[in-house]
Each structure stands twice: as structure tokens, then as C-alpha cells.
Design a protein around this motif. Structure first.
Motif, mmCIF file in Angstrom:
data_model
loop_
_atom_site.group_PDB
_atom_site.id
_atom_site.type_symbol
_atom_site.label_atom_id
_atom_site.label_comp_id
_atom_site.label_asym_id
_atom_site.label_seq_id
_atom_site.Cartn_x
_atom_site.Cartn_y
_atom_site.Cartn_z
ATOM 1 N N ILE A 6 -7.966 -14.857 -4.639
ATOM 2 C CA ILE A 6 -8.309 -13.614 -4.482
ATOM 3 C C ILE A 6 -7.138 -12.929 -3.592
ATOM 4 O O ILE A 6 -6.997 -13.800 -2.419
ATOM 5 C CB ILE A 6 -9.757 -13.215 -3.791
ATOM 6 N N GLY A 7 -6.793 -11.923 -3.649
ATOM 7 C CA GLY A 7 -5.846 -11.490 -2.925
ATOM 8 C C GLY A 7 -6.140 -11.087 -1.465
ATOM 9 O O GLY A 7 -7.563 -10.351 -1.470
ATOM 10 N N TRP A 8 -5.495 -10.888 -0.482
ATOM 11 C CA TRP A 8 -5.933 -10.577 0.885
ATOM 12 C C TRP A 8 -4.919 -9.646 1.643
ATOM 13 O O TRP A 8 -3.615 -10.215 1.862
ATOM 14 C CB TRP A 8 -6.463 -11.873 1.582
ATOM 15 N N THR A 9 -5.266 -8.719 2.290
ATOM 16 C CA THR A 9 -4.265 -8.137 3.291
ATOM 17 C C THR A 9 -4.285 -8.680 4.515
ATOM 18 O O THR A 9 -3.231 -8.065 5.254
ATOM 19 C CB THR A 9 -4.439 -6.596 3.076
ATOM 20 N N GLY A 10 -5.217 -9.356 5.169
ATOM 21 C CA GLY A 10 -5.386 -9.243 6.574
ATOM 22 C C GLY A 10 -5.851 -8.186 7.420
ATOM 23 O O GLY A 10 -6.195 -8.104 8.491
ATOM 24 N N LEU A 11 -6.160 -7.029 6.652
ATOM 25 C CA LEU A 11 -6.842 -5.933 7.218
ATOM 26 C C LEU A 11 -8.345 -5.990 7.187
ATOM 27 O O LEU A 11 -9.030 -6.399 6.377
ATOM 28 C CB LEU A 11 -6.618 -4.693 6.454
ATOM 29 N N ALA A 12 -8.909 -5.803 8.470
ATOM 30 C CA ALA A 12 -10.227 -6.015 8.897
ATOM 31 C C ALA A 12 -11.042 -4.686 9.596
ATOM 32 O O ALA A 12 -10.264 -3.928 10.105
ATOM 33 C CB ALA A 12 -10.500 -7.318 9.881
ATOM 34 N N GLN A 13 -12.451 -4.801 9.489
ATOM 35 C CA GLN A 13 -13.039 -3.680 10.265
ATOM 36 C C GLN A 13 -12.481 -2.134 9.681
ATOM 37 O O GLN A 13 -12.408 -1.597 10.474
ATOM 38 C CB GLN A 13 -12.939 -3.899 11.623
ATOM 39 N N LEU B 97 -5.575 -7.011 -7.924
ATOM 40 C CA LEU B 97 -4.484 -7.482 -7.755
ATOM 41 C C LEU B 97 -4.212 -8.849 -7.520
ATOM 42 O O LEU B 97 -4.770 -9.656 -6.956
ATOM 43 C CB LEU B 97 -3.513 -6.703 -6.716
ATOM 44 N N PRO B 98 -3.133 -9.497 -8.411
ATOM 45 C CA PRO B 98 -3.022 -10.877 -8.354
ATOM 46 C C PRO B 98 -2.207 -11.261 -7.058
ATOM 47 O O PRO B 98 -1.449 -10.696 -6.537
ATOM 48 C CB PRO B 98 -2.157 -11.051 -9.639
ATOM 49 N N VAL B 99 -2.651 -12.602 -6.587
ATOM 50 C CA VAL B 99 -1.962 -13.043 -5.400
ATOM 51 C C VAL B 99 -0.466 -13.138 -5.759
ATOM 52 O O VAL B 99 -0.040 -13.747 -6.761
ATOM 53 C CB VAL B 99 -2.768 -14.537 -5.186
ATOM 54 N N GLY B 100 0.242 -12.771 -4.560
ATOM 55 C CA GLY B 100 1.722 -12.674 -4.656
ATOM 56 C C GLY B 100 2.378 -11.619 -5.186
ATOM 57 O O GLY B 100 3.732 -11.379 -5.161
ATOM 58 N N SER B 101 1.416 -10.495 -5.726
ATOM 59 C CA SER B 101 2.056 -9.401 -6.283
ATOM 60 C C SER B 101 2.408 -8.307 -5.018
ATOM 61 O O SER B 101 1.736 -8.390 -3.793
ATOM 62 C CB SER B 101 1.156 -8.661 -7.000
ATOM 63 N N PRO C 187 3.062 10.704 6.039
ATOM 64 C CA PRO C 187 2.673 9.404 5.313
ATOM 65 C C PRO C 187 4.049 8.705 5.022
ATOM 66 O O PRO C 187 5.085 9.275 4.711
ATOM 67 C CB PRO C 187 1.904 10.078 4.149
ATOM 68 N N GLU C 188 3.769 7.183 4.980
ATOM 69 C CA GLU C 188 4.961 6.340 4.786
ATOM 70 C C GLU C 188 4.322 5.151 4.145
ATOM 71 O O GLU C 188 3.292 4.917 4.255
ATOM 72 C CB GLU C 188 5.676 5.883 6.178
ATOM 73 N N ASP C 189 5.357 4.724 3.337
ATOM 74 C CA ASP C 189 5.103 3.585 2.254
ATOM 75 C C ASP C 189 5.340 2.317 3.122
ATOM 76 O O ASP C 189 6.287 2.156 3.735
ATOM 77 C CB ASP C 189 5.548 3.641 1.018
ATOM 78 N N VAL C 190 4.347 1.276 2.960
ATOM 79 C CA VAL C 190 4.479 0.074 3.520
ATOM 80 C C VAL C 190 4.386 -0.925 2.255
ATOM 81 O O VAL C 190 3.273 -0.928 1.948
ATOM 82 C CB VAL C 190 3.787 -0.404 4.742
ATOM 83 N N THR C 191 5.199 -1.914 2.224
ATOM 84 C CA THR C 191 5.244 -2.914 0.966
ATOM 85 C C THR C 191 5.021 -4.108 1.530
ATOM 86 O O THR C 191 6.016 -4.489 2.137
ATOM 87 C CB THR C 191 5.884 -2.497 -0.099
ATOM 88 N N PHE C 192 4.352 -4.919 0.966
ATOM 89 C CA PHE C 192 4.269 -6.634 1.247
ATOM 90 C C PHE C 192 3.733 -7.258 0.207
ATOM 91 O O PHE C 192 2.794 -6.698 -0.622
ATOM 92 C CB PHE C 192 3.509 -6.680 2.590
ATOM 93 N N LYS C 193 3.654 -8.525 0.083
ATOM 94 C CA LYS C 193 2.933 -9.146 -1.068
ATOM 95 C C LYS C 193 1.583 -9.840 -0.441
ATOM 96 O O LYS C 193 1.460 -10.144 0.658
ATOM 97 C CB LYS C 193 3.917 -10.451 -1.185
ATOM 98 N N LEU C 194 0.703 -9.637 -1.559
ATOM 99 C CA LEU C 194 -0.658 -10.155 -0.988
ATOM 100 C C LEU C 194 -0.745 -11.765 -0.915
ATOM 101 O O LEU C 194 -0.145 -12.411 -1.697
ATOM 102 C CB LEU C 194 -1.550 -9.670 -2.304
ATOM 103 N N GLU C 195 -1.313 -11.977 0.173
ATOM 104 C CA GLU C 195 -1.596 -13.298 0.288
ATOM 105 C C GLU C 195 -2.999 -13.777 -0.246
ATOM 106 O O GLU C 195 -3.840 -12.941 -0.560
ATOM 107 C CB GLU C 195 -1.702 -13.705 1.730
ATOM 108 N N GLU C 196 -2.974 -15.142 -0.278
ATOM 109 C CA GLU C 196 -4.592 -15.819 -0.702
ATOM 110 C C GLU C 196 -5.602 -15.506 0.361
ATOM 111 O O GLU C 196 -5.363 -15.801 1.623
ATOM 112 C CB GLU C 196 -4.422 -17.242 -1.171
ATOM 113 N N GLN C 197 -6.603 -15.013 0.014
ATOM 114 C CA GLN C 197 -7.984 -14.898 0.880
ATOM 115 C C GLN C 197 -8.107 -16.246 1.556
ATOM 116 O O GLN C 197 -8.272 -17.306 0.610
ATOM 117 C CB GLN C 197 -8.833 -14.191 0.137
ATOM 118 N N PRO C 198 -8.485 -16.596 2.812
ATOM 119 C CA PRO C 198 -8.738 -17.676 3.122
ATOM 120 C C PRO C 198 -9.906 -18.119 2.798
ATOM 121 O O PRO C 198 -10.762 -17.250 2.206
ATOM 122 C CB PRO C 198 -9.029 -17.415 5.030
ATOM 123 N N PRO C 199 -10.307 -19.396 2.794
ATOM 124 C CA PRO C 199 -11.535 -19.964 2.044
ATOM 125 C C PRO C 199 -12.867 -19.249 3.009
ATOM 126 O O PRO C 199 -12.920 -18.965 3.855
ATOM 127 C CB PRO C 199 -11.622 -21.510 2.693
#
Length: 238
Positions: free
Chosen positions: A92-99, A169-173, A187-199
Motif C-alpha cells: 500500500i502506498g504511503w506519504t509519511g504524512l500523519a495526524q 495509487l501504486p507504490v513507486g508512482s 498554492p504550489e505543487d510538490v511531487t514525490f514517489k509513493l513509498e510502501e506503507q510500513p508493516p
């Protein structure tokens, strides 16, 4: 295999979009199809109910006129394109954003957002994709890949709607978030690749000690994050 017709009685737009269908047999996990034979959801389990979605005191009534709760196919159809296996578990894709929290109307006015739905970032996990992209707490998210956030009926629904969008969204996209860094920024655009959600806890290794009468499982990311432990910490959860 069998097909049971049902009639949609109401569509609920809560944190989890849900349809209540009257009639037919309700078995948890059964797929639900529309008149054209297209899969549109599946029968979803409900807390405190039996596999046939009724109260224990009325277990037989479900066989006569039960409600069927199911989720939109978009919540699971993506995984059907690449089903998991023993040697290839689902990722599962993960952004690292919390709360994350939905922005209230009074805060939206400060940022001149008008009627645009927005999310406020509460925390960013260090060394994750979001952190490397420069995202930080107190910043606002107003769009994902150029599309406005799914509003839902209440501002409290925004975080779950955002998470479901990311999980599809697929991991790595590449994912592009449109953010507002502060009240004086555009407003500004920030682009990065999705990482895999931790276990997660449901995938952690477990062991039951019959002589002691309890079971343990490995620590996972969520355990460490909620307890403010270093991610290098080791141990088990009883």
C-alpha cells in the motif's frame, strides 16, 4: 456461486461511503454486482454482528429480509489487478504524512480558500517521502494530482477520503500534492514517489504461549510512532 437480487434503500456518505441494500442473503465478503453485471462493491463486515450481518438475538431474521452493507468497488478493485500471493503480499502506498485534519470554515477564511476543501498536516514522519519533499506540519493540502480533495459531507471525512485516494495509487508512482505553506503563500505543487506503507499490526509475526496464557506480536511502525519510540526500537506487544 449464486446471485441474489437486492434493492438499494439508502446510500450513506460517511467516513466510509456505504450503501444499505434490502433483501437477499447477506454473507460477509460476497461481491455485489449491478444490473449490467459490473462489480460495484462487496458485503462488508460490521462490528458486533455475525457473518450474516445480524444481531445474535435475531440470527434467523437475516435469512428473511437482511440489510447488505457494501463498499464501492473502487476501494478494492485496484488490488484485483495484481492479487497478492504468499510470496508477493499486498503493498500500500504511503506519504509519511500523519495526524491529518480537515480544515474548518473559519481557518479556510484565513487562507482565503473560499469553498475549497483542505487538509492540515499535523506531523510528517522523518525520512519518509513526504519529509524528503519538504512537507511539514501546519501546511495545507488542497489537491491530489491536480484534483480537488473529496469533500464528503463533513470536514472530519477529509482525512479518510485522502488516505483512500493515496491507497489506490501504486507504490513507486509519482504523486503531486498542491499545498499552501502558510497564510501568505500561494498554492504550489510538490511531487514525490509513493513509498510502501510500513508493516501494520495485522501483518506482524505472532506467537501464543499456551503455558503462560497470552500471545505476543512484533513491534510495528504504528506501535513505535504512537509511543514516541525510535524506529530502531525492538520488542513485542502483548
Amino acid at each position: 456461486p449464486y446471485a441474489v437480487p437486492g434493492e438499494v434503500s439508502v446510500v450513506l456518505r460517511g467516513e466510509q461511503p456505504t450503501a444499505i441494500v434490502m433483501g437477499g442473503l447477506a454473507i460477509v465478503g460476497a461481491p455485489v454486482f449491478d444490473e449490467q453485471g459490473k462489480a460495484i462493491g462487496y458485503v462488508n463486515a460490521q462490528e458486533g454482528q455475525l457473518f450474516n450481518l445480524d444481531e445474535r438475538e435475531r440470527a434467523m431474521q437475516v435469512l428473511m429480509l437482511p440489510p447488505k452493507f457494501f463498499l464501492p468497488a473502487t476501494d478494492f478493485a485496484e488490488s484485483l489487478k495484481s492479487p497478492p500471493s504468499a510470496d508477493k503480499p499486498i503493498v500500500i502506498g504511503w506519504t509519511g504524512l500523519a495526524q491529518l485534519s480537515g480544515v474548518r470554515k473559519d481557518v479556510a477564511e484565513v487562507y482565503n480558500l473560499g469553498d475549497t476543501p483542505a487538509l492540515e498536516i499535523g506531523d510528517v514522519v522523518p525520512d519518509t517521502a513526504g519529509a524528503k519533499a519538504g512537507l511539514a506540519a501546519r501546511q495545507l493540502i488542497v489537491a491530489v494530482n491536480g484534483k480537488q480533495l473529496d469533500r464528503g459531507d463533513e470536514v472530519t471525512e477529509l482525512p479518510d477520503n485522502f488516505r483512500r485516494t493515496i491507497k489506490r495509487l501504486p507504490v513507486g508512482s509519482d504523486v503531486t500534492l498542491t499545498i499552501i505553506r502558510d497564510r501568505n503563500s500561494k498554492p504550489e505543487d510538490v511531487t514525490f514517489k509513493l513509498e510502501e506503507q510500513p508493516p501494520r499490526a495485522n501483518t506482524a509475526a505472532r506467537h501464543y504461549f499456551e503455558d503462560l496464557g497470552f500471545s505476543v506480536r512484533s513491534l510495528v511502525f504504528g506501535d513505535k510512532y504512537s509511543r514516541k519510540l525510535e524506529q530502531s526500537a525492538t520488542g513485542v506487544v502483548i
